[in-house]
Design a protein around this motif. Structure first.
Motif, PDB file in Angstrom:
ATOM      1  N   ALA A  85      52.141  45.126  41.446  1.00  0.00           N
ATOM      2  CA  ALA A  85      51.169  45.586  42.457  1.00  0.00           C
ATOM      3  C   ALA A  85      51.592  45.109  43.841  1.00  0.00           C
ATOM      4  O   ALA A  85      51.523  45.866  44.826  1.00  0.00           O
ATOM      5  CB  ALA A  85      49.772  45.052  42.105  1.00  0.00           C
ATOM      6  N   THR A  86      52.078  43.877  43.905  1.00  0.00           N
ATOM      7  CA  THR A  86      52.522  43.322  45.190  1.00  0.00           C
ATOM      8  C   THR A  86      53.737  44.102  45.698  1.00  0.00           C
ATOM      9  O   THR A  86      53.848  44.423  46.889  1.00  0.00           O
ATOM     10  CB  THR A  86      52.866  41.826  45.024  1.00  0.00           C
ATOM     11  OG1 THR A  86      51.735  41.175  44.443  1.00  0.00           O
ATOM     12  CG2 THR A  86      53.192  41.173  46.353  1.00  0.00           C
ATOM     13  N   ARG A  87      54.649  44.410  44.786  1.00  0.00           N
ATOM     14  CA  ARG A  87      55.857  45.187  45.147  1.00  0.00           C
ATOM     15  C   ARG A  87      55.472  46.528  45.779  1.00  0.00           C
ATOM     16  O   ARG A  87      56.143  47.032  46.687  1.00  0.00           O
ATOM     17  CB  ARG A  87      56.680  45.405  43.874  1.00  0.00           C
ATOM     18  CG  ARG A  87      58.031  46.064  44.069  1.00  0.00           C
ATOM     19  CD  ARG A  87      58.888  45.878  42.812  1.00  0.00           C
ATOM     20  NE  ARG A  87      58.236  46.383  41.604  1.00  0.00           N
ATOM     21  CZ  ARG A  87      58.242  47.644  41.217  1.00  0.00           C
ATOM     22  NH1 ARG A  87      58.829  48.565  41.960  1.00  0.00           N
ATOM     23  NH2 ARG A  87      57.641  48.022  40.099  1.00  0.00           N
ATOM     24  N   HIS A  88      54.351  47.090  45.333  1.00  0.00           N
ATOM     25  CA  HIS A  88      53.920  48.394  45.878  1.00  0.00           C
ATOM     26  C   HIS A  88      53.044  48.237  47.128  1.00  0.00           C
ATOM     27  O   HIS A  88      52.491  49.214  47.630  1.00  0.00           O
ATOM     28  CB  HIS A  88      53.143  49.176  44.825  1.00  0.00           C
ATOM     29  CG  HIS A  88      54.020  49.743  43.757  1.00  0.00           C
ATOM     30  ND1 HIS A  88      55.007  50.672  44.010  1.00  0.00           N
ATOM     31  CD2 HIS A  88      54.076  49.493  42.421  1.00  0.00           C
ATOM     32  CE1 HIS A  88      55.633  50.977  42.884  1.00  0.00           C
ATOM     33  NE2 HIS A  88      55.094  50.274  41.906  1.00  0.00           N
ATOM     34  N   GLY A  89      52.873  47.013  47.601  1.00  0.00           N
ATOM     35  CA  GLY A  89      52.170  46.820  48.874  1.00  0.00           C
ATOM     36  C   GLY A  89      50.717  46.401  48.771  1.00  0.00           C
ATOM     37  O   GLY A  89      50.029  46.258  49.793  1.00  0.00           O
ATOM     38  N   ALA A  90      50.195  46.195  47.550  1.00  0.00           N
ATOM     39  CA  ALA A  90      48.807  45.705  47.426  1.00  0.00           C
ATOM     40  C   ALA A  90      48.796  44.197  47.629  1.00  0.00           C
ATOM     41  O   ALA A  90      49.803  43.523  47.413  1.00  0.00           O
ATOM     42  CB  ALA A  90      48.257  46.050  46.041  1.00  0.00           C
ATOM     43  N   LYS A  91      47.640  43.679  48.051  1.00  0.00           N
ATOM     44  CA  LYS A  91      47.497  42.222  48.125  1.00  0.00           C
ATOM     45  C   LYS A  91      46.641  41.805  46.931  1.00  0.00           C
ATOM     46  O   LYS A  91      45.559  42.337  46.724  1.00  0.00           O
ATOM     47  CB  LYS A  91      46.838  41.835  49.457  1.00  0.00           C
ATOM     48  CG  LYS A  91      46.738  40.345  49.648  1.00  0.00           C
ATOM     49  CD  LYS A  91      46.781  39.984  51.132  1.00  0.00           C
ATOM     50  CE  LYS A  91      46.631  38.501  51.464  1.00  0.00           C
ATOM     51  NZ  LYS A  91      46.821  37.518  50.505  1.00  0.00           N
ATOM     52  N   VAL A  92      47.169  40.875  46.130  1.00  0.00           N
ATOM     53  CA  VAL A  92      46.473  40.475  44.898  1.00  0.00           C
ATOM     54  C   VAL A  92      45.869  39.091  45.066  1.00  0.00           C
ATOM     55  O   VAL A  92      46.526  38.163  45.562  1.00  0.00           O
ATOM     56  CB  VAL A  92      47.444  40.496  43.691  1.00  0.00           C
ATOM     57  CG1 VAL A  92      46.729  40.054  42.422  1.00  0.00           C
ATOM     58  CG2 VAL A  92      48.044  41.894  43.500  1.00  0.00           C
ATOM     59  N   TYR A  93      44.619  38.950  44.677  1.00  0.00           N
ATOM     60  CA  TYR A  93      43.890  37.674  44.745  1.00  0.00           C
ATOM     61  C   TYR A  93      43.483  37.303  43.314  1.00  0.00           C
ATOM     62  O   TYR A  93      43.283  38.175  42.472  1.00  0.00           O
ATOM     63  CB  TYR A  93      42.604  37.801  45.568  1.00  0.00           C
ATOM     64  CG  TYR A  93      42.793  38.393  46.947  1.00  0.00           C
ATOM     65  CD1 TYR A  93      42.715  37.602  48.093  1.00  0.00           C
ATOM     66  CD2 TYR A  93      43.031  39.760  47.113  1.00  0.00           C
ATOM     67  CE1 TYR A  93      42.871  38.144  49.353  1.00  0.00           C
ATOM     68  CE2 TYR A  93      43.202  40.314  48.364  1.00  0.00           C
ATOM     69  CZ  TYR A  93      43.120  39.506  49.488  1.00  0.00           C
ATOM     70  OH  TYR A  93      43.286  40.053  50.736  1.00  0.00           O
ATOM     71  N   TRP A  94      43.266  36.016  43.096  1.00  0.00           N
ATOM     72  CA  TRP A  94      42.792  35.543  41.790  1.00  0.00           C
ATOM     73  C   TRP A  94      41.416  34.906  41.979  1.00  0.00           C
ATOM     74  O   TRP A  94      41.220  34.149  42.932  1.00  0.00           O
ATOM     75  CB  TRP A  94      43.755  34.507  41.198  1.00  0.00           C
ATOM     76  CG  TRP A  94      45.104  35.072  40.908  1.00  0.00           C
ATOM     77  CD1 TRP A  94      46.148  35.175  41.783  1.00  0.00           C
ATOM     78  CD2 TRP A  94      45.554  35.650  39.679  1.00  0.00           C
ATOM     79  NE1 TRP A  94      47.225  35.779  41.169  1.00  0.00           N
ATOM     80  CE2 TRP A  94      46.889  36.075  39.866  1.00  0.00           C
ATOM     81  CE3 TRP A  94      44.964  35.850  38.431  1.00  0.00           C
ATOM     82  CZ2 TRP A  94      47.634  36.681  38.862  1.00  0.00           C
ATOM     83  CZ3 TRP A  94      45.726  36.443  37.428  1.00  0.00           C
ATOM     84  CH2 TRP A  94      47.039  36.854  37.655  1.00  0.00           C
ATOM     85  N   ALA A  95      40.504  35.218  41.101  1.00  0.00           N
ATOM     86  CA  ALA A  95      39.158  34.607  41.196  1.00  0.00           C
ATOM     87  C   ALA A  95      38.800  34.016  39.839  1.00  0.00           C
ATOM     88  O   ALA A  95      38.814  34.725  38.834  1.00  0.00           O
ATOM     89  CB  ALA A  95      38.130  35.667  41.598  1.00  0.00           C
ATOM     90  N   ARG A  96      38.503  32.722  39.838  1.00  0.00           N
ATOM     91  CA  ARG A  96      38.117  32.077  38.569  1.00  0.00           C
ATOM     92  C   ARG A  96      36.710  32.483  38.138  1.00  0.00           C
ATOM     93  O   ARG A  96      36.400  32.560  36.977  1.00  0.00           O
ATOM     94  CB  ARG A  96      38.164  30.550  38.715  1.00  0.00           C
ATOM     95  CG  ARG A  96      39.483  29.948  38.315  1.00  0.00           C
ATOM     96  CD  ARG A  96      39.514  28.494  38.630  1.00  0.00           C
ATOM     97  NE  ARG A  96      39.441  28.304  40.065  1.00  0.00           N
ATOM     98  CZ  ARG A  96      40.030  27.315  40.714  1.00  0.00           C
ATOM     99  NH1 ARG A  96      40.701  26.414  40.058  1.00  0.00           N
ATOM    100  NH2 ARG A  96      39.928  27.210  42.031  1.00  0.00           N
TER     101      ARG A  96
END
Ligand code: SF4
Length: 470
Positions: free
Chosen positions: A76-87
């Motif tokens: 997803a990052t490679r395609h330009g999205a910004k990924v977040y993690w939420a516990r």
């Protein structure tokens, strides 16, 4: 969130007693969806094989979740999205707020997402000055009526067209006496259009996320997720970590199962794939745990993570159909709610596992073969062992256990109950407090002879009963 125990029986009684319209209407519409599901499933010769395959793919993914999540993030990052993690819900909501605040966005349009419901996101954002508008018609009806969704696919299925006419008249000025669905839908369409154009961000959930491509898929029947993701410049997608599938080729299996199981249709009207942001736009993906890792570690309950939120188990459940989704007092209702909700708060949802006949119909229709009714039974065991049951019920179940354990006691109790039924006055037998079952039904008469007595009498081959004796 309050952890007061949900009184699901009282809530159900309120729905049933409301009038003579809502409960039969609810029952009838959901049963129609179940019938359509059966017809759609019968038309696919390989239906059972698809269910097996889907269940196996989900089991494989869930047991290798760390690998697939990292793969999804990288792609997803490679395609330009910004990924977040939420516990948890707090981290999820904070990420959304941070994205919106840093861009001075104070108006959001969102499509249906059960994860965002779980996180109570709308209330969180609205108390911080951000206007949130639901774009799914059913969700918008529920939002205007200040109620959560009562069904995961049909959020306002417990409402009649007359109810909706009243709500729309107050909220958007339609004619309160016109309950024509086309009129009401068109009025809401016009209202929603303006909101899509003004919103600073569009929010969606996701039905599936594909690890090998970093893309995700949103299924809707109204196209509202597509316009929400296409018109405002910022798209935020909340994705539960259990939504992962390894490969694009897996998707076809789930797409074939999802809509047929939900509504008996071949596919949803829109099956939209998102891979990276659109030209000039931003795409933010929040991968959210919120109790899923903990659930994955529960040997008896982790299979519930296979759920694709089709709602088939709700449509078929005789208890859900008659009590309405709001009776469960939780984000998820029906059979899937019974097995998911206690993982969020055991005490609050301790009554839910008893809101089932254990008929097993939910397990029969589940497209990913979750052992729902077995899990409901196991949750009852958990609730009993942890003493969440009221003392009166614990004593009653304890006494029943002793009686069933000892044949002599059981036969004695049978004889005593039969005799007591004959002499107990009607007002006592049907006392509203002592016998809630008797409020709506007559107790059956005891047979003159028990099956055991009959068997002992006739067990010799030369003493077969005549048809008259039977
Ligand atoms: S548990 Fe199965 S039937 Fe129920 S909503 Fe989930 S996938 Fe559908």
């Amino acid at each position: 969130m309050s952890s007061k125990r949900v009184d699901v029986a009282a809530n159900a009684a309120a729905f049933i007693d409301k009038d003579d319209i809502h409960e039969p209407f609810h029952d009838e519409h959901l049963w129609a969806a179940r019938m359509k599901r059966d017809a759609a499933a019968r038309a696919v010769p390989e239906w059972e094989a698809l269910r097996d395959l889907a269940s196996q793919i989900k089991a494989h993914t869930l047991t290798h979740l760390d690998h697939y999540l990292e793969l999804f993030e990288a792609n997803a990052t490679r395609h330009g999205a910004k990924v977040y993690w939420a516990r948890d819900a707090a981290e999820h909501n904070q990420h959304v707020l941070d994205i919106l605040s840093s861009r001075n966005i104070n108006s959001v349009i969102k499509s249906k997402s059960m994860l965002q419901e779980e996180c109570n996101m709308t209330a969180f954002l609205e108390t911080r000055g951000i206007t949130v508008t639901e774009s799914d018609l059913g969700e918008r009806i529920q939002q205007l009526d200040n109620q959560p969704p009562s069904h995961i696919v049909m959020p306002a299925i417990h409402k009649t067209a007359g109810d909706i006419a009243e709500i729309f008249a107050k909220a958007i000025g339609t004619d309160p006496n016109n309950a024509d669905p086309q009129y009401l839908t068109e009025a809401m369409r016009q209202d929603a259009r303006q909101r899509f154009l003004k919103a600073g961000a569009g929010m969606t959930g996701a039905n599936f996320a594909i690890a090998e491509t970093g893309s995700f898929v949103v299924c809707t029947n109204e196209g509202n997720a597509d316009i929400g993701a296409s018109v405002p410049p910022v798209h935020i997608a909340s994705i539960g970590i259990e939504k992962l599938l390894p490969k694009v080729q897996d998707l076809g299996i789930f797409i074939r199962l999802l809509s047929r199981s939900a509504l008996g249709t071949l596919a949803t009207q829109y099956t939209s794939h998102f891979t990276g942001p659109r030209n000039g736009g931003e795409l933010h993906i929040i991968l959210t745990d919120n109790g899923r890792s903990k659930r994955l570690g529960l040997p008896d309950f982790w299979h519930s993570l296979k759920c694709i939120r089709c709602g088939a188990c709700m449509n078929t459940c005789p208890v859900y159909r008659r009590s309405g989704g709001l009776a469960y007092g939780a984000t998820y209702s029906g059979p899937i709610g019974i097995i998911l909700d206690p993982t969020f708060d055991e005490s609050k949802y301790s009554e839910l596992p008893y809101h089932s006949t254990l008929c097993g119909s939910c397990t029969e229709v589940c497209p990913v073969k979750i052992d729902i009714s077995d899990q409901i039974l196991k949750w009852r065991k958990v609730m009993a062992e942890k003493k969440y049951l009221p003392i009166s019920r614990r004593l009653a179940f304890g006494a029943a256990g002793k009686v069933f354990e000892h044949p002599g006691l059981f036969h004695g109790a049978e004889t005593a109950a039969s005799a007591a039924m004959k002499i107990t006055p009607h007002f006592l037998l049907y006392n509203r407090s002592l016998n809630p079952w008797g409020r709506h039904r007559e107790l059956p008469h005891f047979a003159k002879q028990t099956f055991r007595e009959w068997y002992l009498q006739y067990k010799q081959p030369d003493k077969e009963p005549s048809p008259k004796e039977l």
